[in-house]
Write an enzyme that holds these catalytic residues in place. Structure first.
Site, PDB file in Angstrom:
ATOM      1  CB  CYS A 135     -12.133  -1.919   4.425  1.00 15.43           C
ATOM      2  SG  CYS A 135     -11.084  -2.901   6.016  1.00 15.43           S
ATOM      3  NE  ARG A 176      -3.490  -0.144   2.870  1.00 15.15           N
ATOM      4  CZ  ARG A 176      -4.096  -0.720   4.007  1.00 15.15           C
ATOM      5  NH1 ARG A 176      -3.955  -0.189   4.982  1.00 15.15           N
ATOM      6  NH2 ARG A 176      -5.192  -1.662   3.980  1.00 15.15           N
ATOM      7  CB  CYS A 206     -13.755  -3.812   1.680  1.00 14.63           C
ATOM      8  SG  CYS A 206     -14.405  -5.417   2.182  1.00 14.63           S
ATOM      9  NE  ARG A 222      -2.115   1.884   9.522  1.00 14.92           N
ATOM     10  CZ  ARG A 222      -2.894   0.888   9.195  1.00 14.92           C
ATOM     11  NH1 ARG A 222      -3.725   1.074   8.076  1.00 14.92           N
ATOM     12  NH2 ARG A 222      -3.243  -0.141   9.697  1.00 14.92           N
ATOM     13  CB  CYS A 257      -9.317  -9.449   2.885  1.00 16.60           C
ATOM     14  SG  CYS A 257      -9.335  -8.791   4.518  1.00 16.60           S
TER      15      CYS A 257
HETATM   16  C1  SRM Z   1      -7.970  -1.484   1.093  1.00 15.34           C
HETATM   17  C2  SRM Z   1      -8.777  -1.056   1.960  1.00 15.34           C
HETATM   18  C3  SRM Z   1     -10.359  -1.286   1.685  1.00 15.34           C
HETATM   19  C4  SRM Z   1     -10.538  -0.755   0.066  1.00 15.34           C
HETATM   20  O1  SRM Z   1     -11.196  -1.851  -0.522  1.00 15.34           O
HETATM   21  O2  SRM Z   1      -9.933   0.154  -0.331  1.00 15.34           O
HETATM   22  C5  SRM Z   1      -8.558  -1.710   3.186  1.00 15.34           C
HETATM   23  C6  SRM Z   1      -8.197  -2.997   3.430  1.00 15.34           C
HETATM   24  C7  SRM Z   1      -7.828  -3.808   4.399  1.00 15.34           C
HETATM   25  N1  SRM Z   1      -8.041  -3.210   5.804  1.00 15.34           N
HETATM   26 FE1  SRM Z   1      -9.059  -1.785   6.365  1.00 15.34          FE
HETATM   27  N2  SRM Z   1      -8.859  -1.224   4.398  1.00 15.34           N
HETATM   28  C8  SRM Z   1      -9.173   0.189   4.003  1.00 15.34           C
HETATM   29  C9  SRM Z   1      -9.958   1.253   4.658  1.00 15.34           C
HETATM   30  C10 SRM Z   1     -10.299   0.991   5.929  1.00 15.34           C
HETATM   31  C11 SRM Z   1     -11.357   1.713   6.517  1.00 15.34           C
HETATM   32  C12 SRM Z   1     -11.874   3.037   5.975  1.00 15.34           C
HETATM   33  C13 SRM Z   1     -11.319   4.114   6.401  1.00 15.34           C
HETATM   34  O3  SRM Z   1     -10.155   4.215   6.937  1.00 15.34           O
HETATM   35  O4  SRM Z   1     -11.681   5.378   5.800  1.00 15.34           O
HETATM   36  C14 SRM Z   1     -11.555   1.406   7.674  1.00 15.34           C
HETATM   37  C15 SRM Z   1     -12.601   1.958   8.743  1.00 15.34           C
HETATM   38  C16 SRM Z   1     -12.026   2.959   9.618  1.00 15.34           C
HETATM   39  C17 SRM Z   1     -11.386   2.696  10.863  1.00 15.34           C
HETATM   40  O5  SRM Z   1     -10.137   2.368  10.662  1.00 15.34           O
HETATM   41  O6  SRM Z   1     -11.929   2.371  11.799  1.00 15.34           O
HETATM   42  C18 SRM Z   1     -10.837   0.324   8.078  1.00 15.34           C
HETATM   43  C19 SRM Z   1     -10.642  -0.638   9.078  1.00 15.34           C
HETATM   44  C20 SRM Z   1     -10.073  -1.891   9.157  1.00 15.34           C
HETATM   45  C21 SRM Z   1      -9.808  -2.668  10.235  1.00 15.34           C
HETATM   46  C22 SRM Z   1     -10.552  -2.327  11.733  1.00 15.34           C
HETATM   47  C23 SRM Z   1      -9.664  -1.383  12.596  1.00 15.34           C
HETATM   48  C24 SRM Z   1     -10.245  -1.461  14.004  1.00 15.34           C
HETATM   49  O7  SRM Z   1     -10.510  -0.210  14.533  1.00 15.34           O
HETATM   50  O8  SRM Z   1     -10.942  -2.660  14.490  1.00 15.34           O
HETATM   51  C25 SRM Z   1      -8.672  -3.557  10.031  1.00 15.34           C
HETATM   52  C26 SRM Z   1      -8.677  -4.787  11.030  1.00 15.34           C
HETATM   53  C27 SRM Z   1      -7.526  -4.415  11.962  1.00 15.34           C
HETATM   54  O9  SRM Z   1      -6.947  -3.288  11.901  1.00 15.34           O
HETATM   55  O10 SRM Z   1      -7.374  -5.125  12.998  1.00 15.34           O
HETATM   56  C28 SRM Z   1      -8.571  -3.498   8.667  1.00 15.34           C
HETATM   57  C29 SRM Z   1      -7.507  -4.226   7.925  1.00 15.34           C
HETATM   58  C30 SRM Z   1      -7.523  -4.247   6.628  1.00 15.34           C
HETATM   59  C31 SRM Z   1      -6.636  -5.239   5.697  1.00 15.34           C
HETATM   60  C32 SRM Z   1      -5.170  -4.935   5.690  1.00 15.34           C
HETATM   61  C33 SRM Z   1      -6.827  -6.665   6.229  1.00 15.34           C
HETATM   62  C34 SRM Z   1      -5.612  -7.228   7.263  1.00 15.34           C
HETATM   63  O11 SRM Z   1      -5.668  -6.595   8.315  1.00 15.34           O
HETATM   64  O12 SRM Z   1      -5.087  -8.276   7.152  1.00 15.34           O
HETATM   65  C35 SRM Z   1      -7.277  -5.337   4.368  1.00 15.34           C
HETATM   66  C36 SRM Z   1      -6.349  -5.750   3.407  1.00 15.34           C
HETATM   67  C37 SRM Z   1      -7.324  -6.488   2.214  1.00 15.34           C
HETATM   68  C38 SRM Z   1      -6.619  -6.301   1.023  1.00 15.34           C
HETATM   69  O13 SRM Z   1      -6.501  -7.671   0.669  1.00 15.34           O
HETATM   70  O14 SRM Z   1      -6.349  -5.517   0.431  1.00 15.34           O
HETATM   71  N3  SRM Z   1      -9.204  -2.244   8.068  1.00 15.34           N
HETATM   72  N4  SRM Z   1     -10.102  -0.282   6.793  1.00 15.34           N
HETATM   73  C39 SRM Z   1      -8.620   0.172   2.657  1.00 15.34           C
HETATM   74  C40 SRM Z   1      -7.170   0.596   2.435  1.00 15.34           C
HETATM   75  C41 SRM Z   1      -7.133   2.145   3.081  1.00 15.34           C
HETATM   76  C42 SRM Z   1      -5.842   2.485   2.923  1.00 15.34           C
HETATM   77  O15 SRM Z   1      -5.248   3.057   1.782  1.00 15.34           O
HETATM   78  O16 SRM Z   1      -5.013   2.816   3.949  1.00 15.34           O
HETATM   79  S1  SF4 Z   2     -10.907  -6.380   6.712  1.00 12.34           S
HETATM   80 FE1  SF4 Z   2     -11.434  -4.840   5.602  1.00 12.34          FE
HETATM   81  S2  SF4 Z   2     -11.106  -5.673   3.518  1.00 12.34           S
HETATM   82 FE2  SF4 Z   2     -10.799  -7.243   4.879  1.00 12.34          FE
HETATM   83  S3  SF4 Z   2     -13.025  -7.975   4.569  1.00 12.34           S
HETATM   84 FE3  SF4 Z   2     -12.823  -7.008   6.361  1.00 12.34          FE
HETATM   85  S4  SF4 Z   2     -13.702  -5.109   5.841  1.00 12.34           S
HETATM   86 FE4  SF4 Z   2     -13.112  -6.224   3.813  1.00 12.34          FE
END
Ligand code: SRM
Ligand code: SF4
Ligand SMILES: Cc1cc2nc3c(=O)[nH]c(=O)nc-3n(C[C@H](O)[C@H](O)[C@H](O)COP(=O)(O)OP(=O)(O)OC[C@H]3O[C@@H](n4cnc5c(N)ncnc54)[C@H](O)[C@@H]3O)c2cc1C
Ligand SMILES: Cc1cc2nc3c(=O)[nH]c(=O)nc-3n(C[C@H](O)[C@H](O)[C@H](O)COP(=O)(O)O)c2cc1C
Lengths: 601, 566
Positions: free
Chosen positions: B479, B73, B430, B142, B436
């Site tokens: 996400c 990323r 997402c 981030r 994922c």
């Molecule tokens: C690519 C993306 C979704 C998309 O379709 O665009 C994404 C993809 C993933 N997110 Fe996310 N998140 C993405 C935006 C978000 C958002 C939206 C936002 O930030 O506006 C959220 C919700 C807001 C938030 O953070 O609360 C989000 C909340 C999470 C979480 C839950 C965090 C938490 O507080 O519990 C995880 C899991 C974790 O962190 O444990 C996570 C984890 C992940 C992971 C890295 C899975 C992992 O931890 O192994 C996903 C990778 C999937 C893949 O194969 O690419 N992602 N993730 C977004 C990348 C953003 C970026 O460029 O940095």
């Molecule tokens: S961690 Fe984010 S990208 Fe992966 S399934 Fe859950 S919502 Fe979708």
């Protein structure tokens, strides 16, 4: 591997003990089994015991007219024939000693009187590993005059190789050159060796008897070989349930390699790591149909060969080679098709093209390319009898009990616009739930883990060559051997062709593998093979060997085994500071000592 | 470190500033994966270890390890890339990744399917394009969001500059990234904890990921209230006079664990542009010191605030910042979507917003997005902007260039924005399966199909052009910010989702769980019934989410007041 010196000699008077020790020295387990059977036979006939034993254990020079049978064998065929012959001779009351070529004390050659050699040809025109030393000696300058010697040579080979029965041929010629006289003419046995070997053995035995004056039977022998004990054999295969048939190359791979698990339950069959499993294949039904249709023959037409009469289809699917071409068949077909082109290929100066034809064409391709009208009877008579295929056993009974695992490359490819298969690998790969296949155990005394469990072992097995080493590592882990295990493996791609990856990773974690060096040939622009890894790790590798490690190579004979051999010599030069000659000698010495064994195909 | 500290805390502490044993892990030829600790550490370098979940079981039977690969990323504040950079990223996607570029909901690019052996060259190549991946993941600040809507070019530029400055200010200082991926000479003694140090983060960095965004009303494309820290630009006479500060947004939740929940941020006051960094540092360091390091599930800022109390937290931030926050200024958001097609900026340059379904830029049949954008990049002298709605803006196009670009857009099937229904234009999904590791159900791969089915239902009620925001997440982490979707599916199991309803379209009201763990037929029928009501009873310009709440069909959660006045 010489006889166990810890043999309890107590019950014998000292003088005899010495004789016995000398007699059994250098005998391989096959011979020892035979000997024990022989003794048992004697014991069962008190009257003759005294005489028999006295002659059997007579002092040097060993009784003037003792027959010595020497065999050189890679995959057991020559060994089996030699054993059968020795047994016959013995039962006929002759005095016989049976020796694997590398157990033969070459200094005794000059005093030999009756010698029968059964030897196969390997590589392209090379001796089997166990006969290298023997052949070198006989062909070499130090070979003595043999005016007194009467001998016979039976060569084993495969007429689809350019150097057909080369080793049998050169031994026969050289013995004559040394002044020995033939008991009978040499015979070259093709893969359907029995057809040649049986009559030859008859005649050989006859002329040996003519040499031997006294024809009074001495003893009869109760055979006690373990395979025999199980009651199953090459001729009488066991129908094993196929309990697993799992592809172990990933989707993306262009290879289809199977992990096959067979149940030996109830068969009593036993094997050691390093042994191979023999399989009697059936030809692909589609192929049988294609041949029958192509020649417009009736699949149900009864065909009689010798005493057997059965429908054409049965002959073709279960008793004749359809996937491997042989020179004789091409010759007959050329005549029948009146093909000038084929006849040209058959002429000596075109052997290269002929080889290519044999390598690329299967029977059906020949029939298509050069149409000819075969009758069912002619065809069955002309085709070579189907021969079993061997597969290195990829498991240890210490771990899998009454199972045998195999690692089989499914030969399946398109050529001349149609699907082609390998008979045996396709037969195995097509087995489903209720599958059963006829198998036997092919012991390979030449490919054994060191008796001394504290020895290190270095295993070089790219591709399906890794199979026996899965058995080795299982066995050493189960028996708690404290020697280190080092594996070299290679294949095209890491992601799709890393055979048994999870098991090796686990073995590394548990310390059952000390080292794993990998060569994935197509993961980078320039190809990379195990021999390169061997060179890279040369220093360490040489240290292991110097510390007594045993080396094993398994897999492709045509290129890999040669390149690895060369790499090993190179290592001895670079890290042993040896001249090329010394290094070469060093490596072949390892071979003689049984510290460098190969199982290549 | 307290006994209760989560294992990740120890990994960070022992990592010698994010180095761990990454070098050794990369060198291990027997596996395509990294050692466990390194799998955590590599996130801080912008990459996640993943495996193709479609193949997992099959490969297990084949006695092969999972088909490991890495997602990478980028850190692209505000999601801006020049045409030259685009071409480089495109080349990397083609050479090292799975032939696709993924526009994320946080204005970053993701590469998928990079194998371990090629990780280093890939990272180096990305860096050579003058884009880095540092802190794109991990327990740090981030990638910083910045309003993509370039309508007011100068304002956008100011805000973007501010976002970029903030992103850089909070970058980790460790050289680990340069040593591991770019062969930078190791600074003397840096495997001891000195002399190198992290002035802001310390050896254990933050308790959890931390997200910052900048919004420019009236468009809330960044979903400002979903961020830990937000800045809402207050514009007077076309200049940015300052920002309203928001804290405590976050969406991650765990099914069946009421102590975890999505939360919208609170507006806590106003700061001048000069005060932005200081207040951000106050918020980040307070979270660093107060955040829960024992239980990662509850370590986000939103929980720190709920556990300690907003006022208490605000006071601490002001103490650390050294000044009190001014009262928040008035602001209005009218939507959180993108505007598609050509728009003229005030400076007379043009911007083309293209619809990229689920953000996936790849060649598929008629729609050859990757090739098309390559072709555009070759003639384009402006730049590209990623929107937080997973779309793409071809920005700063001189009027003379429009025709040429339109031609390429048509030629390569980049013109979905012309034909798609509002539903399809605004939907988010997402990534989820197969990459994922946390996915419980399909999202990206399911979106196009689901939209088609919903379109049929809409049409049946004469609602074909109803602009309804649909969001799908493969799990409750959210996400795609599903909790702000008027209709949202949150994955629970293969083919089964929680149906969430009733958010607004401004990112100011969370939706509500309507039906739990249901499959497609029930999803469609449930929505269908509500659409029927909507078709009959909606007020003029009334949006679906608002209607559901007004009609009492879903119980609205108290959200951010629609208009914040002071
Ligand atoms: C690519 C993306 C979704 C998309 O379709 O665009 C994404 C993809 C993933 N997110 Fe996310 N998140 C993405 C935006 C978000 C958002 C939206 C936002 O930030 O506006 C959220 C919700 C807001 C938030 O953070 O609360 C989000 C909340 C999470 C979480 C839950 C965090 C938490 O507080 O519990 C995880 C899991 C974790 O962190 O444990 C996570 C984890 C992940 C992971 C890295 C899975 C992992 O931890 O192994 C996903 C990778 C999937 C893949 O194969 O690419 N992602 N993730 C977004 C990348 C953003 C970026 O460029 O940095
Ligand atoms: S961690 Fe984010 S990208 Fe992966 S399934 Fe859950 S919502 Fe979708
Ligand atoms: C001691 C020993 C151990 C062995 N161990 C193993 C083992 O562990 N695993 C294993 O897989 N094999 C092993 N083999 C090889 C095995 O015995 C068979 O030779 C092999 O499986 C092919 O037999 P088949 O009946 O399937 O093909 P065949 O019917 O014998 O041959 C098929 C025909 O196709 C041709 N052909 C074969 N492959 C190709 C190709 N790729 N392209 C074009 N033409 C081709 C051949 O020239 C032949 O004419 C071992 C052999 C020996 C002697
Ligand atoms: C790798 C390999 C190479 C061989 N090369 C030859 C050869 O060059 N000439 C030949 O006549 N037979 C060749 N053969 C055929 C064997 O000699 C034949 O299979 C024989 O039956 C083996 O007898 P054994 O089991 O006693 O070794 C080769 C067989 C193998 C597996």
């Amino acid at each position: 591997m010489s006889a166990n010196p810890a043999l309890p000699l107590i019950p014998l008077p000292d003088a005899k003990a010495g004789d016995l020790a000398r007699l059994v020295d250098g005998l391989d387990s096959a011979s020892l089994w035979w000997l024990s059977g022989y003794a048992a036979g004697l014991a069962s006939q008190h009257t003759t015991v005294a005489r028999a034993v006295s002659t059997a254990l007579a002092k040097e020079p060993v009784a003037a007219l003792r027959l010595t049978v020497v065999y050189g064998s890679q995959t057991g065929n020559a060994r089996r024939l030699a054993e059968q012959f020795a047994l016959k001779a013995e039962t006929a009351g002759l005095q016989v000693r049976l020796l694997r070529a590398d157990a033969y004390p070459t200094r005794e050659l000059k005093s030999e009187r009756l010698l029968v050699v059964v030897v196969s040809t390997q590589g392209d025109g090379e001796p089997p590993d166990d006969a290298r030393g023997f052949v070198d000696f006989v062909l070499g300058k130090r070979a003595p005059e043999l005016k007194e010697l009467k001998f016979g040579v039976l060569g084993l080979g495969d007429s689809s190789y350019p150097q057909f029965c080369e080793i049998g041929r050169v031994l026969d010629a050289r013995l004559a050159e040394l002044g020995a006289t033939r008991l009978l003419d040499r015979a070259d046995a093709d893969v359907d060796f029995d057809t040649v070997a049986k009559p030859w053995s008859e005649r050989a035995l006859q002329s040996v008897r003519d040499q031997v004056k006294s024809q009074t039977p001495l003893a009869t022998v109760t055979p006690l070989r373990p395979a025999a004990a199980a009651g199953w054999s090459r001729e009488k295969p066991f129908a094993a349930d196929v309990i697993a048939n799992q592809r172990i190359t990933a989707r993306a791979s262009d290879k289809d390699i199977r992990h096959i698990e067979l149940s030996l339950e109830g068969s009593g069959l036993a094997y050691e790591p390093g042994d191979a499993l023999g399989l009697w294949p059936r030809n692909p039904p589609a192929l049988v149909d294609a041949v029958v249709a192509l020649l417009k023959l009736d699949p149900n037409a009864p065909v009689r060969i010798d005493e057997t009469t059965q429908p054409l289809r049965l002959w073709l699917s279960e008793q004749r080679e359809l996937t491997r071409l042989s020179r004789p068949l091409i010759a007959q077909h050329a005549a029948l098709a009146g093909s000038a082109e084929l006849n040209r290929l058959l002429s000596p100066d075109h052997s290269a093209q002929l080889q290519k034809l044999i390598a690329d064409y299967q029977v059906v391709d020949l029939l298509r390319a050069y149409p000819a009208a075969w009758s069912a009877d002619e065809l069955v008579a002309a085709l070579r009898p189907l021969t079993p295929r061997l597969y290195s056993i990829a498991s240890s009974q210490k771990v899998v009990g009454e199972e045998a695992h195999l690692t089989v490359a499914h030969v399946a490819y398109d050529a001349f616009g149609s699907a082609h298969w390998g008979a045996a690998s396709h037969y195995l790969a097509s087995q489903g739930e209720a599958g059963r296949v006829p198998v036997f155990i092919e012991h390979n005394e030449r490919f054994r883990l060191p008796r001394d469990a504290s020895r290190d072992v270095i295993m070089i097995g790219p591709g399906t060559g890794v199979a026996p080493f899965r058995g080795f590592v299982q066995d050493r882990a189960a028996s708690g051997a404290n020697g280190r295990n080092w594996l070299f493996f290679g294949n095209p791609h890491f992601r799709s062709d890393f055979l048994y990856q999870l098991e090796w990773q686990d073995a590394l974690k548990r310390g059952q593998l000390a080292r794993l060096d990998l060569a994935f040939s197509r993961d980078q622009s320039d190809k990379l093979y195990v021999q390169q890894r061997i060179r890279e790790q040369g220093a360490e590798l040489y240290r292991w060997i110097e510390d007594g490690a045993h080396l094993y190579v398994c897999g492709d004979a045509t290129r890999m085994a040669k390149d690895v051999h060369a790499a090993l010599i190179e290592v001895a030069v670079t890290h042993g500071g040896k001249s090329l000659d010394d290094a070469t000698a060093y490596v072949s010495q390892l071979q003689q000592q049984g510290r460098y064994a190969r199982d290549v195909y | 470190m307290s006994a209760a500290a989560s294992p990740v805390e120890k990994i960070k502490a022992d990592s010698r500033y994010l180095r761990g044993t990454l070098q050794e892990s990369l060198a291990d030829a027997v596996t395509g994966s990294l050692r466990e600790e390194d799998q955590t550490l590599i996130k801080y370098h912008g990459s996640y270890q993943q495996d193709d979940r479609d193949l997992r079981e099959e490969r297990r039977q084949q006695k092969l390890e999972p088909d490991y690969s890495f997602m990478i990323r980028t850190r692209t504040p505000g999601g801006i890339a020049t045409a030259a950079q685009w071409l480089k990223l495109d080349a990397i996607a083609t050479r090292f990744a799975n032939g696709s570029l993924r526009v994320t909901t946080r204005q970053a690019f993701q590469f998928h399917g990079v194998i371990k052996r090629e990780l280093k060259p890939t990272m180096a190549a990305i860096n050579a394009s003058l884009i880095d991946t540092i802190a794109a993941c991990g327990d740090v600040n981030r990638n910083v969001l910045s309003a993509a809507n370039p309508l007011l070019s100068s304002v956008h530029a100011t805000v973007h500059a501010q976002a970029k400055a903030l992103s850089e200010y909070f970058l980790p200082k460790t050289r680990a990234y340069y040593e591991i991926w770019l062969d930078e000479e190791r600074v003397a003694g840096s495997d001891a904890h000195e002399p190198e140090h992290e002035p802001i983060y310390g050896t254990t960095y933050l308790p959890r990921k931390f997200k910052t965004a900048f919004a420019v009303p009236p468009v809330n494309d960044v979903d400002i209230f979903a961020n830990d820290l937000g800045f809402i630009a207050i514009v007077e006479h076309d200049t940015v006079v300052g920002y309203n500060v928001t804290v405590g947004g976050g969406f991650g939740a765990t099914h069946g664990d009421p102590t975890t929940y999505p939360r919208l941020a609170d507006v806590i006051g106003f700061v001048t542009p000069e005060q932005v960094i200081a207040v951000a540092e106050g918020v980040i360091t307070t979270q660093r010191d107060w955040g829960n390091r024992a239980e990662r599930k509850r370590s986000r800022l939103k929980y720190t605030i709920d556990d300690r109390g907003l006022d208490h937290f605000k006071a601490e931030v002001e103490r650390r910042a050294g000044f009190a926050l001014a009262p928040a200024r008035a602001f209005v958001f009218d939507h959180n979507g993108d505007r598609f097609g050509w728009i003229a900026g005030e400076d007379g340059r043009w911007h083309l917003t293209l619809r990229i379904e689920a953000g996936r830029i790849v060649d598929r049949g008629e729609r050859r997005l990757l090739s098309g954008l390559r072709a555009i990049a070759q003639i384009h002298d402006g730049d590209f902007r990623l929107t937080p709605n997973q779309n793409l803006i071809v920005a700063n196009v001189p009027v003379a260039q429009r025709a040429a670009i339109d031609a390429l857009v048509a030629e390569y099937g980049l013109d979905l924005y012309r034909s798609a229904s509002p539903l399809r234009l605004n939907a988010l999904a997402c990534v989820a399966l197969p990459t994922c590791s946390l996915a419980m159900a399909e999202a990206e791969r399911y979106l196009p199909d689901l939209v088609t089915k919903l379109e049929a239902r809409l049409a049946a009620h004469d609602l074909a052009d109803a602009d309804i925001h649909l969001r799908i997440s493969g799990c409750p982490n959210g996400c795609s910010r599903p909790y702000l979707g008027e209709i949202a599916l949150v994955g629970k199991a293969p083919g089964r989702y929680n149906l969430m309803l009733g958010a607004d379209h401004r990112g100011q009201r969370l939706n509500r769980l309507h039906k739990e763990n249901i499959a497609e037929p029930e999803i469609l029928d449930t929505v269908d019934a509500l659409l029927a009501r909507y078709a009959g009873e909606r007020g003029r310009d009334e949006r679906f989410g608002d209607f559901l709440v007004r009609a009492g069909l879903v119980a609205a959660k108290p959200g951010i007041p629609l208009e914040v006045r002071t």
